[in-house]
Design a protein around this motif. Structure first.
Motif, PDB file in Angstrom:
ATOM      1  N   ASP A   1      -5.227  -0.339  -0.312  1.00 33.32           N
ATOM      2  CA  ASP A   1      -6.666  -0.325  -0.010  1.00 33.32           C
ATOM      3  C   ASP A   1      -6.913  -0.502   1.482  1.00 33.32           C
ATOM      4  O   ASP A   1      -7.709   0.217   2.081  1.00 33.32           O
ATOM      5  CB  ASP A   1      -7.351  -1.485  -0.750  1.00 33.32           C
ATOM      6  CG  ASP A   1      -8.095  -0.999  -1.971  1.00 33.32           C
ATOM      7  OD1 ASP A   1      -7.976   0.203  -2.267  1.00 33.32           O
ATOM      8  OD2 ASP A   1      -8.765  -1.812  -2.613  1.00 33.32           O
ATOM      9  N   ASN A   2      -6.224  -1.501   2.055  1.00 32.56           N
ATOM     10  CA  ASN A   2      -6.386  -1.779   3.486  1.00 32.56           C
ATOM     11  C   ASN A   2      -5.978  -0.581   4.328  1.00 32.56           C
ATOM     12  O   ASN A   2      -6.659  -0.200   5.274  1.00 32.56           O
ATOM     13  CB  ASN A   2      -5.515  -2.973   3.909  1.00 32.56           C
ATOM     14  CG  ASN A   2      -6.084  -4.269   3.392  1.00 32.56           C
ATOM     15  OD1 ASN A   2      -7.233  -4.310   2.949  1.00 32.56           O
ATOM     16  ND2 ASN A   2      -5.295  -5.318   3.409  1.00 32.56           N
TER      17      ASN A   2
ATOM     18  N   ARG B   1      -5.813   2.522   3.423  1.00 23.99           N
ATOM     19  CA  ARG B   1      -6.751   3.608   3.174  1.00 23.99           C
ATOM     20  C   ARG B   1      -8.031   3.389   3.983  1.00 23.99           C
ATOM     21  O   ARG B   1      -8.558   4.310   4.605  1.00 23.99           O
ATOM     22  CB  ARG B   1      -7.071   3.608   1.668  1.00 23.99           C
ATOM     23  CG  ARG B   1      -7.678   4.856   1.145  1.00 23.99           C
ATOM     24  CD  ARG B   1      -7.892   4.653  -0.357  1.00 23.99           C
ATOM     25  NE  ARG B   1      -9.111   5.329  -0.765  1.00 23.99           N
ATOM     26  CZ  ARG B   1      -9.165   6.604  -1.086  1.00 23.99           C
ATOM     27  NH1 ARG B   1      -8.071   7.332  -1.082  1.00 23.99           N
ATOM     28  NH2 ARG B   1     -10.305   7.156  -1.423  1.00 23.99           N
ATOM     29  N   GLU B   2      -8.493   2.137   3.984  1.00 24.78           N
ATOM     30  CA  GLU B   2      -9.709   1.817   4.721  1.00 24.78           C
ATOM     31  C   GLU B   2      -9.475   2.036   6.214  1.00 24.78           C
ATOM     32  O   GLU B   2     -10.318   2.615   6.913  1.00 24.78           O
ATOM     33  CB  GLU B   2     -10.086   0.366   4.445  1.00 24.78           C
ATOM     34  CG  GLU B   2     -11.562   0.093   4.699  1.00 24.78           C
ATOM     35  CD  GLU B   2     -11.863  -1.388   4.655  1.00 24.78           C
ATOM     36  OE1 GLU B   2     -11.241  -2.091   3.842  1.00 24.78           O
ATOM     37  OE2 GLU B   2     -12.706  -1.823   5.448  1.00 24.78           O
TER      38      GLU B   2
ATOM     39  N   MET C   1     -11.458   4.551   8.612  1.00 25.74           N
ATOM     40  CA  MET C   1     -12.149   4.038   9.793  1.00 25.74           C
ATOM     41  C   MET C   1     -11.656   4.754  11.051  1.00 25.74           C
ATOM     42  O   MET C   1     -12.444   5.060  11.955  1.00 25.74           O
ATOM     43  CB  MET C   1     -11.956   2.522   9.911  1.00 25.74           C
ATOM     44  CG  MET C   1     -12.956   1.753   9.051  1.00 25.74           C
ATOM     45  SD  MET C   1     -12.456   0.077   8.665  1.00 25.74           S
ATOM     46  CE  MET C   1     -12.600  -0.696  10.246  1.00 25.74           C
TER      47      MET C   1
END
Ligand code: FE2
Length: 450
Positions: A254-255, A257-258, A262
């Motif tokens: 998740d991190n 991907r985020e 960004m």
């Protein structure tokens, strides 16, 4: 014990050999009976007999009857029966362990390949019920920003998926704080029990650990008194360690991907910042594109690709000179040729990122026209990648409806009319149709809300 048959034991080759040898040495008649008195060996004769029980774990499974002292024969058969039972129990235990390991392995495989935290929690709880009897279960994860444990998965009527816990408070809060798993078979008499939270009698709770860090807890419980054992606890601990690893894995993904999204946004903004009047254009093109994509039922991967392509569609403008890109007046033919290069520059920039392979077509071809008269390759109809056909409509619509320093944006009605007029020539009619449908839905919703 009931399943053990004395008859079967006596037929075993090594037991039969032993029994026959003893009988031969005794030279007096002997009869072996099962517990119900049925003769299994020897001929019942009219004789004054002594009865010797054949016993396994304190239970009589048969008799040796004879007019001599056959106590040693009874002992030998008892011993052989004991060995048989032990073998059976061991085989049963091994089979159960094997089943358990197979289930655990399947579970590890299922949750290990899952990259969504809630899905991991749901699957874990689903699997637990296959192993341990319970009426409720939950997975809670510590939220560092909020300072509390949040429920990310729950089953059973006494579980509230919105429930949060403060570390150190209540049984589960305490187990999270001290990091040791526990069996609590009488929940209400536990001094840490907080009254009125859940109607449960027995529970087991294990912390979710990654190396030395505790990231949450997993618990299973029973409304009725239940005797959870050390074996249940051990099993829950095993499941907890697998779940923790899978949750951590999903969080890292998740991190990552985020961070990726960004970075992509930041990259797109470097272009947007050069032309202050285009503020928000990228985000609106993305929003319109996604709305069209969903209306056209694109799958999840296609939507992700479309999102990235929409954000990055004009990234190549970074390679176009300010004097051309920011020119207020009409562009010369040569200047227009320079602007047109931005779709190729976009491809060249994104080629460096392997993960962008599927995003490039949407970026490179967002200025193609449905009739084949666009650029850079003059692709026609379905030859144009779907993401590019969608971005083309979203991009043009936003450009038409946004105010520029030298002209005011068109009204929605006129912009729609323009889209309709160019549908089939510049735009894919299916895409414009989906776009109109999306706006109709918004309109209906606004009417309803009003
Ligand atoms: Fe463009």
């Amino acid at each position: 014990l009931q399943q053990i048959s004395l008859k079967k034991i006596l037929y075993k080759k090594e037991v039969a050999l032993l029994v026959n040898n003893i009988i031969r040495t005794m030279e007096t008649p002997v009869v072996i009976e099962d517990a119900e008195g049925r003769t299994l060996m020897g001929k019942p004769e009219d004789m004054s007999t002594n009865s010797h029980p054949i016993e396994v774990s304190g239970e009589i499974i048969g008799w040796v009857e004879g007019n001599g002292d056959f106590s040693h024969l009874a002992s030998a058969i008892s011993y052989a029966a004991g060995v048989e039972i032990e073998k059976k129990l061991l085989a049963k235990e091994t089979l159960e362990k094997y089943k358990e390991i197979t289930l655990l392995y399947d579970m590890a495989e299922r949750i290990g390949s899952c990259l969504d935290i809630k899905e991991v929690a749901g699957l874990t709880l689903e699997e637990i019920t296959k192993f341990i009897e319970c009426t409720g279960s939950s997975v809670m994860i510590y939220n560092e920003d909020k300072g509390c444990l949040e429920t990310i998965g729950a089953s059973g009527k006494h579980y509230d998926s919105k429930m949060t816990l403060i570390p150190g408070i209540g049984i589960r809060g305490a187990i999270f704080a001290n990091g040791t798993s526990e069996i609590i078979n009488n929940v209400k008499s536990d001094p840490r029990f907080v009254n009125g939270v859940r109607e449960i009698s027995s529970m087991i709770c294990s912390p979710l650990k990654i190396k030395d860090k505790i990231i949450g807890i997993i618990d299973i419980s029973n409304e009725l008194p239940f005797n959870y054992t050390a074996a249940h606890l051990k099993l829950l601990n095993t499941i907890a360690s697998q779940a923790a690893a899978a949750i951590e894995n999903a969080r890292l993904y998740d991190n990552l991907r985020e961070a990726f999204f960004m970075t992509v946004h930041a990259l797109a903004e470097t272009v947007e910042k050069r032309d202050p009047y285009t503020g928000g254009h990228t985000k609106r093109v993305m929003d319109y594109s996604l709305a069209i994509g969903k209306e056209m039922s694109l799958n999840e991967d296609e939507i992700t690709g479309l999102r990235l392509a929409a954000i990055l569609h004009d990234i190549g403008k970074i390679g176009v000179k300010d004097s051309v890109l920011l020119k207020d007046g009409k562009l010369t033919d040569e200047e227009f040729e320079q602007i047109k290069l931005h779709s190729l520059y976009g491809e060249q920039i994104l080629r460096h990122v392997r993960q962008m392979k599927d995003v490039i077509p949407g970026v490179k071809h967002h200025h193609e026209k449905y009739n084949g008269k666009g650029y850079p390759d003059g692709l026609k109809g379905d030859e144009i990648p779907i993401a590019a056909r969608i971005i083309c409509v979203a991009d043009t619509f936003d450009a038409m409806t946004t105010d520029r320093p030298y002209r005011k944006g068109l009204s929605l009605e006129i912009a729609f009319e323009e889209l309709r007029r160019c549908s089939g020539t510049q735009f894919d009619p299916n895409v414009t149709e989906a776009f109109f449908k999306y706006f109709e839905k918004i309109h209906e919703k606004e009417d309803k809300d009003a």
